[in-house]
Design a protein around this motif. Structure first.
Motif, PDB file in Angstrom:
ATOM      1  N   VAL A 278       0.870  -1.176   0.000  1.00  0.00           N
ATOM      2  CA  VAL A 278       0.000   0.000   0.000  1.00  0.00           C
ATOM      3  C   VAL A 278       0.908   1.227   0.000  1.00  0.00           C
ATOM      4  O   VAL A 278       1.710   1.411   0.914  1.00  0.00           O
ATOM      5  N   HIS A 279       0.807   2.023  -1.045  1.00  0.00           N
ATOM      6  CA  HIS A 279       1.623   3.231  -1.168  1.00  0.00           C
ATOM      7  C   HIS A 279       0.755   4.466  -0.942  1.00  0.00           C
ATOM      8  O   HIS A 279      -0.357   4.547  -1.468  1.00  0.00           O
ATOM      9  N   LYS A 280       1.292   5.399  -0.180  1.00  0.00           N
ATOM     10  CA  LYS A 280       0.674   6.719  -0.084  1.00  0.00           C
ATOM     11  C   LYS A 280       1.588   7.685  -0.824  1.00  0.00           C
ATOM     12  O   LYS A 280       2.712   7.945  -0.390  1.00  0.00           O
ATOM     13  N   GLU A 281       1.106   8.163  -1.929  1.00  0.00           N
ATOM     14  CA  GLU A 281       1.902   9.050  -2.755  1.00  0.00           C
ATOM     15  C   GLU A 281       1.453  10.486  -2.525  1.00  0.00           C
ATOM     16  O   GLU A 281       0.273  10.818  -2.661  1.00  0.00           O
ATOM     17  N   LEU A 282       2.401  11.307  -2.145  1.00  0.00           N
ATOM     18  CA  LEU A 282       2.118  12.718  -1.853  1.00  0.00           C
ATOM     19  C   LEU A 282       2.734  13.582  -2.946  1.00  0.00           C
ATOM     20  O   LEU A 282       3.939  13.521  -3.183  1.00  0.00           O
ATOM     21  N   LYS A 283       1.905  14.339  -3.611  1.00  0.00           N
ATOM     22  CA  LYS A 283       2.378  15.204  -4.686  1.00  0.00           C
ATOM     23  C   LYS A 283       2.079  16.660  -4.355  1.00  0.00           C
ATOM     24  O   LYS A 283       1.024  16.973  -3.792  1.00  0.00           O
ATOM     25  N   SER A 284       3.014  17.508  -4.684  1.00  0.00           N
ATOM     26  CA  SER A 284       2.875  18.933  -4.410  1.00  0.00           C
ATOM     27  C   SER A 284       2.645  19.705  -5.707  1.00  0.00           C
ATOM     28  O   SER A 284       3.294  19.449  -6.718  1.00  0.00           O
ATOM     29  N   PHE A 285       1.724  20.636  -5.624  1.00  0.00           N
ATOM     30  CA  PHE A 285       1.426  21.528  -6.744  1.00  0.00           C
ATOM     31  C   PHE A 285       1.539  22.959  -6.215  1.00  0.00           C
ATOM     32  O   PHE A 285       0.574  23.518  -5.696  1.00  0.00           O
ATOM     33  N   GLY A 286       2.746  23.490  -6.282  1.00  0.00           N
ATOM     34  CA  GLY A 286       2.998  24.796  -5.678  1.00  0.00           C
ATOM     35  C   GLY A 286       2.905  24.689  -4.171  1.00  0.00           C
ATOM     36  O   GLY A 286       3.613  23.907  -3.533  1.00  0.00           O
ATOM     37  N   SER A 287       2.003  25.415  -3.570  1.00  0.00           N
ATOM     38  CA  SER A 287       1.836  25.392  -2.112  1.00  0.00           C
ATOM     39  C   SER A 287       0.791  24.366  -1.660  1.00  0.00           C
ATOM     40  O   SER A 287       0.521  24.218  -0.469  1.00  0.00           O
ATOM     41  N   VAL A 288       0.193  23.655  -2.628  1.00  0.00           N
ATOM     42  CA  VAL A 288      -0.861  22.686  -2.319  1.00  0.00           C
ATOM     43  C   VAL A 288      -0.329  21.262  -2.467  1.00  0.00           C
ATOM     44  O   VAL A 288       0.336  20.932  -3.453  1.00  0.00           O
ATOM     45  N   SER A 289      -0.630  20.390  -1.479  1.00  0.00           N
ATOM     46  CA  SER A 289      -0.228  18.979  -1.532  1.00  0.00           C
ATOM     47  C   SER A 289      -1.469  18.090  -1.543  1.00  0.00           C
ATOM     48  O   SER A 289      -2.466  18.388  -0.869  1.00  0.00           O
ATOM     49  N   ALA A 290      -1.391  17.010  -2.301  1.00  0.00           N
ATOM     50  CA  ALA A 290      -2.497  16.056  -2.353  1.00  0.00           C
ATOM     51  C   ALA A 290      -1.929  14.648  -2.241  1.00  0.00           C
ATOM     52  O   ALA A 290      -0.881  14.337  -2.812  1.00  0.00           O
ATOM     53  N   SER A 291      -2.615  13.808  -1.471  1.00  0.00           N
ATOM     54  CA  SER A 291      -2.144  12.434  -1.290  1.00  0.00           C
ATOM     55  C   SER A 291      -3.130  11.455  -1.908  1.00  0.00           C
ATOM     56  O   SER A 291      -4.332  11.729  -1.996  1.00  0.00           O
ATOM     57  N   LYS A 292      -2.582  10.308  -2.324  1.00  0.00           N
ATOM     58  CA  LYS A 292      -3.410   9.266  -2.916  1.00  0.00           C
ATOM     59  C   LYS A 292      -2.835   7.916  -2.530  1.00  0.00           C
ATOM     60  O   LYS A 292      -1.618   7.716  -2.564  1.00  0.00           O
ATOM     61  N   TYR A 293      -3.717   6.963  -2.158  1.00  0.00           N
ATOM     62  CA  TYR A 293      -3.282   5.604  -1.829  1.00  0.00           C
ATOM     63  C   TYR A 293      -3.421   4.721  -3.061  1.00  0.00           C
ATOM     64  O   TYR A 293      -4.435   4.758  -3.766  1.00  0.00           O
ATOM     65  N   VAL A 294      -2.402   3.915  -3.310  1.00  0.00           N
ATOM     66  CA  VAL A 294      -2.437   2.996  -4.446  1.00  0.00           C
ATOM     67  C   VAL A 294      -1.869   1.643  -4.017  1.00  0.00           C
ATOM     68  O   VAL A 294      -1.069   1.556  -3.089  1.00  0.00           O
TER      69      VAL A 294
END
Length: 311
Positions: A278-294
């Motif tokens: 189970v991976h939690k991938e955290l991606k940043s878009f400027g000052s905003v971060s979003a996480s997704k489990y895959v």
């Protein structure tokens, strides 16, 4: 940034100590973080051995107890040794037979919990009973320090695991209910689930998939649950884990959900375990971060620990 952990899942060992131990050893060798041991846990068969003055007979044939014990540990059977009249009394009295079964299950589970702690780590092992397991199984496991999760929602790291071991009627199990009731129970458990981080652990496989293809007579038929299929379609968990149909080792996709049945080789004493990350991938878009489990790196490991299928 990536956060990940590894889960192992095996099912339907049906009293086979060989299969149980070998699956644990594979999980340890693969450095699994958490392990789900799913039902049916208990053996399907009792061998009544008649004691005649220190000589032992099974179905009228003389047997060697050491060989018989070894076979029972491998293929998953309970052994009862007693005088002929006692055996006949047990067989003819349902309450006495159920008492013997409970004693045998208790004896085996006390040993298995200890083995799980020695080989793995008990606090990282979760036990999920199924329709072939006696109703006392949860209390037996708890008494020895096990963590039963049937009919429950648990949080594991940041993931939710929802478990349900009830099965569609097959006529000779302890926890069988109509498919309509299975749907109601499942939906009640899932109603507050967050599908973005959800793992479904339902013993019945979804109907008309690669996971429920059973040999019935000379033909193969789909014997899974429409209720489970509908719940997966509706809630779309990251991954759904199933068993019941031993010969239907496979993976399928239902919408975005990965559905898995590791199958069972318990009668041979062999392991059949699936391992995934189970991976939690955290991606940043400027000052905003979003996480997704895959879900990644799915492995099916069966008879030979070196014989691995990757997805």
């Amino acid at each position: 940034m990536v956060f990940k952990f590894k889960i192992g899942f095996f099912t339907d060992v049906h009293g086979s100590e060989y299969s149980f131990k070998r699956s644990l050893n594979i999980a340890k060798a693969r450095k699994v973080d958490f392990l789900i041991v799913s039902g049916g846990l208990m053996a399907k068969e009792i061998m009544f051995v008649e004691d005649v003055g220190g000589k032992y007979f099974l179905n009228g044939k003389k047997v060697n107890l050491n060989n018989l014990n070894e076979d029972a540990l491998r293929s998953g059977k309970y052994i009862v040794i007693d005088k002929k009249e006692v055996i006949e009394d047990i067989k003819s009295d349902k309450s006495k037979l159920e008492k013997v079964i409970s004693e045998k299950v208790t004896e085996q589970m006390s040993r298995w919990v200890k083995i799980a702690d020695e080989v793995f780590r008990l606090e990282r092992v979760f036990w999920s009973s199924a329709h072939g397991d006696i109703l006392q199984l949860e209390s037996i496991l708890k008494n020895y320090g096990g963590k039963p999760i049937n009919e429950n929602v648990i949080n594991l790291e940041e993931i939710q695991i929802v478990s349900l071991g009830y099965g569609s009627p097959i006529g000779n199990s302890y926890r069988e209910i109509p498919d309509s009731e299975l749907y109601i129970k499942g939906k009640s458990l899932l109603k507050d689930a967050d599908k973005e981080r959800l793992i479904m652990n339902f013993h019945m496989p979804p109907l008309n998939t690669k996971l429920d293809n059973a040999k019935v007579g000379l033909r193969k038929s789909h014997v899974g649950s429409k209720a489970v299929l509908d719940l997966i379609t509706e809630f779309q968990p990251l991954i759904s884990l199933h068993g019941h149909v031993h010969e239907s080792t496979s993976m399928d996709k239902i919408g975005d959900t990965i559905a898995i049945n590791p199958g069972s080789l318990y009668q041979l004493g062999d392991p059949s375990i699936v391992i995934f990350e189970v991976h939690k991938e955290l991606k940043s878009f400027g000052s905003v971060s979003a996480s997704k489990y895959v879900i990644k790196n799915i492995e099916f490991v069966s008879t030979n620990p070196l014989d691995v299928v990757y997805f």
